[in-house]
Design an enzyme around this catalytic site. Structure first.
Site, PDB file in Angstrom:
ATOM      1  N   ASN A 108      46.516  60.835  27.530  1.00  0.00           N
ATOM      2  CA  ASN A 108      47.220  59.158  27.536  1.00  0.00           C
ATOM      3  C   ASN A 108      47.540  59.553  25.962  1.00  0.00           C
ATOM      4  O   ASN A 108      47.605  59.003  25.226  1.00  0.00           O
ATOM      5  CB  ASN A 108      46.496  58.262  27.551  1.00  0.00           C
ATOM      6  CG  ASN A 108      47.009  57.214  27.892  1.00  0.00           C
ATOM      7  OD1 ASN A 108      48.934  57.503  27.986  1.00  0.00           O
ATOM      8  ND2 ASN A 108      46.944  56.307  28.618  1.00  0.00           N
ATOM      9  N   ARG A 167      58.317  50.862  35.401  1.00  0.00           N
ATOM     10  CA  ARG A 167      58.673  49.700  33.749  1.00  0.00           C
ATOM     11  C   ARG A 167      59.736  50.222  33.846  1.00  0.00           C
ATOM     12  O   ARG A 167      60.873  50.190  34.419  1.00  0.00           O
ATOM     13  CB  ARG A 167      57.352  49.955  33.355  1.00  0.00           C
ATOM     14  CG  ARG A 167      55.610  49.420  33.247  1.00  0.00           C
ATOM     15  CD  ARG A 167      54.557  49.865  32.335  1.00  0.00           C
ATOM     16  NE  ARG A 167      54.983  49.014  31.132  1.00  0.00           N
ATOM     17  CZ  ARG A 167      54.105  49.535  29.877  1.00  0.00           C
ATOM     18  NH1 ARG A 167      54.006  50.557  29.925  1.00  0.00           N
ATOM     19  NH2 ARG A 167      54.292  48.391  29.558  1.00  0.00           N
ATOM     20  N   GLU A 200      48.364  64.617  32.416  1.00  0.00           N
ATOM     21  CA  GLU A 200      48.997  63.443  32.289  1.00  0.00           C
ATOM     22  C   GLU A 200      48.537  62.436  32.521  1.00  0.00           C
ATOM     23  O   GLU A 200      48.372  61.984  33.724  1.00  0.00           O
ATOM     24  CB  GLU A 200      50.508  63.242  31.667  1.00  0.00           C
ATOM     25  CG  GLU A 200      51.261  62.206  31.637  1.00  0.00           C
ATOM     26  CD  GLU A 200      52.560  62.152  31.120  1.00  0.00           C
ATOM     27  OE1 GLU A 200      52.962  63.709  32.290  1.00  0.00           O
ATOM     28  OE2 GLU A 200      53.245  61.849  31.442  1.00  0.00           O
ATOM     29  N   PRO A 226      48.927  56.542  20.049  1.00  0.00           N
ATOM     30  CA  PRO A 226      48.478  55.758  19.437  1.00  0.00           C
ATOM     31  C   PRO A 226      48.674  53.952  20.379  1.00  0.00           C
ATOM     32  O   PRO A 226      49.099  53.977  21.187  1.00  0.00           O
ATOM     33  CB  PRO A 226      50.228  55.002  18.808  1.00  0.00           C
ATOM     34  CG  PRO A 226      50.854  56.096  20.011  1.00  0.00           C
ATOM     35  CD  PRO A 226      50.098  57.055  19.843  1.00  0.00           C
ATOM     36  N   ASN A 227      48.382  52.745  19.971  1.00  0.00           N
ATOM     37  CA  ASN A 227      47.800  51.612  19.954  1.00  0.00           C
ATOM     38  C   ASN A 227      46.646  51.422  21.340  1.00  0.00           C
ATOM     39  O   ASN A 227      46.467  50.418  21.806  1.00  0.00           O
ATOM     40  CB  ASN A 227      49.040  50.932  20.620  1.00  0.00           C
ATOM     41  CG  ASN A 227      50.052  51.379  19.703  1.00  0.00           C
ATOM     42  OD1 ASN A 227      49.654  50.116  18.548  1.00  0.00           O
ATOM     43  ND2 ASN A 227      50.918  51.433  19.724  1.00  0.00           N
ATOM     44  N   TYR A 242      47.247  45.763  30.332  1.00  0.00           N
ATOM     45  CA  TYR A 242      46.698  47.685  30.852  1.00  0.00           C
ATOM     46  C   TYR A 242      45.156  46.762  30.358  1.00  0.00           C
ATOM     47  O   TYR A 242      44.347  47.790  30.464  1.00  0.00           O
ATOM     48  CB  TYR A 242      46.593  47.804  28.914  1.00  0.00           C
ATOM     49  CG  TYR A 242      48.075  47.919  28.700  1.00  0.00           C
ATOM     50  CD1 TYR A 242      48.973  49.212  28.839  1.00  0.00           C
ATOM     51  CD2 TYR A 242      48.867  47.502  27.454  1.00  0.00           C
ATOM     52  CE1 TYR A 242      49.973  49.814  28.967  1.00  0.00           C
ATOM     53  CE2 TYR A 242      50.008  48.390  27.315  1.00  0.00           C
ATOM     54  CZ  TYR A 242      50.707  49.629  28.102  1.00  0.00           C
ATOM     55  OH  TYR A 242      51.764  50.114  27.330  1.00  0.00           O
ATOM     56  N   ARG A 275      45.121  43.817  23.458  1.00  0.00           N
ATOM     57  CA  ARG A 275      46.934  44.495  24.167  1.00  0.00           C
ATOM     58  C   ARG A 275      47.494  44.263  24.687  1.00  0.00           C
ATOM     59  O   ARG A 275      47.011  44.559  26.482  1.00  0.00           O
ATOM     60  CB  ARG A 275      47.077  45.848  23.658  1.00  0.00           C
ATOM     61  CG  ARG A 275      48.359  46.364  23.490  1.00  0.00           C
ATOM     62  CD  ARG A 275      47.632  48.215  24.290  1.00  0.00           C
ATOM     63  NE  ARG A 275      49.606  48.631  23.942  1.00  0.00           N
ATOM     64  CZ  ARG A 275      50.136  49.929  24.208  1.00  0.00           C
ATOM     65  NH1 ARG A 275      48.775  50.567  24.372  1.00  0.00           N
ATOM     66  NH2 ARG A 275      51.257  50.618  24.832  1.00  0.00           N
ATOM     67  N   HIS A 294      48.185  57.733  32.692  1.00  0.00           N
ATOM     68  CA  HIS A 294      48.476  56.217  32.069  1.00  0.00           C
ATOM     69  C   HIS A 294      47.747  55.213  32.875  1.00  0.00           C
ATOM     70  O   HIS A 294      47.730  55.012  33.677  1.00  0.00           O
ATOM     71  CB  HIS A 294      50.060  56.099  32.077  1.00  0.00           C
ATOM     72  CG  HIS A 294      50.721  57.539  31.162  1.00  0.00           C
ATOM     73  ND1 HIS A 294      51.134  57.111  30.744  1.00  0.00           N
ATOM     74  CD2 HIS A 294      51.523  58.304  32.113  1.00  0.00           C
ATOM     75  CE1 HIS A 294      51.897  58.028  29.764  1.00  0.00           C
ATOM     76  NE2 HIS A 294      52.142  58.911  30.745  1.00  0.00           N
ATOM     77  N   ALA A 346      52.637  55.859  24.047  1.00  0.00           N
ATOM     78  CA  ALA A 346      54.375  56.086  23.152  1.00  0.00           C
ATOM     79  C   ALA A 346      55.103  57.216  23.409  1.00  0.00           C
ATOM     80  O   ALA A 346      55.651  57.644  23.359  1.00  0.00           O
ATOM     81  CB  ALA A 346      54.868  54.933  22.609  1.00  0.00           C
TER      82      ALA A 346
HETATM   83  C1  DQA Z   1      50.728  54.015  28.442  1.00  0.00           C
HETATM   84  C2  DQA Z   1      52.063  53.973  29.098  1.00  0.00           C
HETATM   85  C3  DQA Z   1      53.186  54.022  27.488  1.00  0.00           C
HETATM   86  O1  DQA Z   1      54.344  54.048  28.122  1.00  0.00           O
HETATM   87  C4  DQA Z   1      52.294  53.004  27.176  1.00  0.00           C
HETATM   88  O2  DQA Z   1      53.412  53.120  25.688  1.00  0.00           O
HETATM   89  C5  DQA Z   1      51.350  53.378  25.868  1.00  0.00           C
HETATM   90  C6  DQA Z   1      50.254  53.216  27.758  1.00  0.00           C
HETATM   91  C7  DQA Z   1      49.479  53.865  29.775  1.00  0.00           C
HETATM   92  O3  DQA Z   1      48.472  53.713  29.501  1.00  0.00           O
HETATM   93  O4  DQA Z   1      50.032  52.751  30.819  1.00  0.00           O
HETATM   94  O5  DQA Z   1      50.855  52.609  24.558  1.00  0.00           O
HETATM   95  O6  DQA Z   1      50.306  55.687  28.389  1.00  0.00           O
END
Ligand code: DQA
Length: 146
Positions: free
Chosen positions: A73, A106, A97, A9-10, A22, A17, A99, A76
């Site tokens: 990725n 964080r 995994e 998501p997002n 990011y 964003r 990110h 959340a």
């Molecule tokens: C994320 C880190 C997560 O905590 C966050 O909710 C994201 C992006 C990252 O790529 O840094 O949406 O996965």
């Protein structure tokens, strides 16, 4: 070799964003970079994003027998989703995994990843380059199985 990239998501909002966290690279830019590097290694890429947990679960289930590795990725859902963890564990497709940000540097709620224990390893903190490192890790894992 075929690698499935999954985005939670997002991540469709990358570029606008929270650019201070990011970066300014869009998900389409990241996909193009991944495809470019993948073609150098004759790797086929399937690149997807969804804001829905169930879509991600379904795509992980469908990966079994169709791809050699998953790079995810989970955004959340990393921190909340037992369903994603169970799907990764169920299909037993080598999963990496990733990110963009360093989740360990964080907020404390981001320090815990529910999927980490069922993944081969975790790459975080390298911005959009985390995707390319994820691709390299997928190739490495596949090569080491031979
Ligand atoms: C994320 C880190 C997560 O905590 C966050 O909710 C994201 C992006 C990252 O790529 O840094 O949406 O996965």
């Amino acid at each position: 070799m075929k690698v499935l990239f999954l985005n939670g998501p997002n991540l469709n909002l990358l570029g606008t964003r929270e650019p201070e966290v990011y970066g300014q690279t869009t998900l389409a830019d990241i996909e193009a970079d991944v495809r470019k590097r993948a073609s150098r290694f004759q790797v086929e890429v399937d690149f997807r994003q969804s804001n829905l947990e169930g879509d991600l679960v379904t795509w992980i289930q469908q990966a079994k027998g169709n791809v050699q590795a998953i790079v995810i990725n989970a955004a959340a859902y990393t921190h909340t989703s037992v369903a994603l963890r169970d799907a990764i564990s169920a299909v037993a497709v080598p999963t990496i995994e990733i990110h963009l940000s360093n989740i360990h540097a964080r907020e404390t709620f981001r320090h815990k990843s529910l999927i980490a224990a069922v993944c081969i390893g975790q790459i975080c903190g390298f911005g959009s380059k985390s995707y390319l490192l994820g691709l390299d890790a997928a190739i490495y894992v596949n090569e080491s199985k031979k």
